[in-house]
Design a protein around this motif. Structure first.
Motif, PDB file in Angstrom:
ATOM      1  N   GLY A 137       1.848  11.629 -10.138  1.00  0.00           N
ATOM      2  CA  GLY A 137       1.009  12.991 -10.182  1.00  0.00           C
ATOM      3  C   GLY A 137       2.019  14.032 -10.476  1.00  0.00           C
ATOM      4  O   GLY A 137       1.827  15.198 -11.251  1.00  0.00           O
ATOM      5  N   LEU A 138       3.286  13.928  -9.730  1.00  0.00           N
ATOM      6  CA  LEU A 138       4.197  14.837  -9.865  1.00  0.00           C
ATOM      7  C   LEU A 138       4.898  15.004 -11.468  1.00  0.00           C
ATOM      8  O   LEU A 138       4.806  16.100 -11.800  1.00  0.00           O
ATOM      9  CB  LEU A 138       5.484  14.699  -9.023  1.00  0.00           C
ATOM     10  N   ALA A 139       4.992  13.851 -11.793  1.00  0.00           N
ATOM     11  CA  ALA A 139       5.482  13.787 -13.280  1.00  0.00           C
ATOM     12  C   ALA A 139       4.474  14.312 -14.342  1.00  0.00           C
ATOM     13  O   ALA A 139       4.651  15.226 -15.318  1.00  0.00           O
ATOM     14  CB  ALA A 139       5.886  12.326 -13.779  1.00  0.00           C
ATOM     15  N   LEU A 140       3.205  14.071 -14.066  1.00  0.00           N
ATOM     16  CA  LEU A 140       2.270  14.683 -14.973  1.00  0.00           C
ATOM     17  C   LEU A 140       1.908  16.299 -14.712  1.00  0.00           C
ATOM     18  O   LEU A 140       1.435  17.022 -15.646  1.00  0.00           O
ATOM     19  CB  LEU A 140       0.752  13.858 -14.592  1.00  0.00           C
ATOM     20  N   SER A 141       2.252  16.797 -13.545  1.00  0.00           N
ATOM     21  CA  SER A 141       2.027  17.926 -13.458  1.00  0.00           C
ATOM     22  C   SER A 141       3.216  18.947 -13.918  1.00  0.00           C
ATOM     23  O   SER A 141       2.995  20.329 -14.217  1.00  0.00           O
ATOM     24  CB  SER A 141       1.827  18.336 -12.058  1.00  0.00           C
ATOM     25  N   ARG A 161       0.719  -1.233   0.044  1.00  0.00           N
ATOM     26  CA  ARG A 161      -0.033  -0.022  -0.041  1.00  0.00           C
ATOM     27  C   ARG A 161       0.826   1.134  -0.228  1.00  0.00           C
ATOM     28  O   ARG A 161       0.798   2.186  -0.764  1.00  0.00           O
ATOM     29  CB  ARG A 161      -0.863  -0.056   1.139  1.00  0.00           C
ATOM     30  N   THR A 162       1.860   1.352   0.840  1.00  0.00           N
ATOM     31  CA  THR A 162       2.930   2.438   0.901  1.00  0.00           C
ATOM     32  C   THR A 162       3.578   2.507  -0.442  1.00  0.00           C
ATOM     33  O   THR A 162       3.667   3.599  -0.949  1.00  0.00           O
ATOM     34  CB  THR A 162       3.850   2.382   1.964  1.00  0.00           C
ATOM     35  N   ARG A 163       3.906   1.490  -1.188  1.00  0.00           N
ATOM     36  CA  ARG A 163       4.455   1.630  -2.565  1.00  0.00           C
ATOM     37  C   ARG A 163       3.688   2.198  -3.454  1.00  0.00           C
ATOM     38  O   ARG A 163       3.887   2.880  -4.662  1.00  0.00           O
ATOM     39  CB  ARG A 163       5.197   0.262  -2.833  1.00  0.00           C
ATOM     40  N   THR A 164       2.297   1.653  -3.375  1.00  0.00           N
ATOM     41  CA  THR A 164       1.429   2.175  -4.450  1.00  0.00           C
ATOM     42  C   THR A 164       1.221   3.749  -3.994  1.00  0.00           C
ATOM     43  O   THR A 164       1.139   4.580  -5.091  1.00  0.00           O
ATOM     44  CB  THR A 164      -0.082   1.516  -4.275  1.00  0.00           C
ATOM     45  N   ILE A 165       1.008   4.215  -2.908  1.00  0.00           N
ATOM     46  CA  ILE A 165       0.950   5.617  -2.558  1.00  0.00           C
ATOM     47  C   ILE A 165       2.057   6.437  -3.289  1.00  0.00           C
ATOM     48  O   ILE A 165       1.890   7.523  -3.728  1.00  0.00           O
ATOM     49  CB  ILE A 165       0.639   5.681  -1.223  1.00  0.00           C
ATOM     50  N   LEU A 166       3.244   6.053  -2.787  1.00  0.00           N
ATOM     51  CA  LEU A 166       4.416   6.653  -3.302  1.00  0.00           C
ATOM     52  C   LEU A 166       4.611   6.679  -4.818  1.00  0.00           C
ATOM     53  O   LEU A 166       4.703   7.559  -5.491  1.00  0.00           O
ATOM     54  CB  LEU A 166       5.576   5.715  -2.809  1.00  0.00           C
ATOM     55  N   LEU A 167       4.070   5.481  -5.528  1.00  0.00           N
ATOM     56  CA  LEU A 167       4.042   5.533  -7.142  1.00  0.00           C
ATOM     57  C   LEU A 167       2.994   6.556  -7.669  1.00  0.00           C
ATOM     58  O   LEU A 167       3.265   7.296  -8.568  1.00  0.00           O
ATOM     59  CB  LEU A 167       3.709   4.166  -7.624  1.00  0.00           C
ATOM     60  N   LEU A 168       1.780   6.461  -6.907  1.00  0.00           N
ATOM     61  CA  LEU A 168       0.826   7.476  -7.483  1.00  0.00           C
ATOM     62  C   LEU A 168       1.187   8.902  -7.257  1.00  0.00           C
ATOM     63  O   LEU A 168       1.164   9.859  -7.922  1.00  0.00           O
ATOM     64  CB  LEU A 168      -0.434   7.224  -6.715  1.00  0.00           C
TER      65      LEU A 168
END
Length: 83
Positions: free
Chosen positions: A14-18, A3-10
């Protein structure tokens, strides 16, 4: 752990898309025209002029710093709430 890995990946996604914004000259959509010139204005503003914030919408701040503590004067509008 997953779950932590998923949150970190998201978060990274998000940073890359912004950060992938494209800056180029603004043009109206094909088949559409810019809004008409404001009343009383001879020339028609371009998109960059339309995006500028007028001074009245964003006034300059005048911050008056106090050199030392001072008592505030009487405020006639500082009234207790009415019930």
């Amino acid at each position: 752990m997953a779950r932590t890995r998923t949150i970190l990946l998201l978060g990274i996604l998000g940073l890359a898309l912004s950060a992938c914004g494209n800056r180029r000259e603004l043009k109206p959509v094909a088949g559409q025209a810019l809004p008409p010139a404001p009343y009383g204005r001879a020339d028609k503003p371009d998109p960059d002029d339309l995006l500028k914030v007028p001074v009245q919408a964003k006034p300059e701040r005048s911050v008056e710093l106090r050199a030392r503590s001072q008592d505030r004067g009487d405020d006639p509008f500082n009234l207790p709430p009415e019930n």
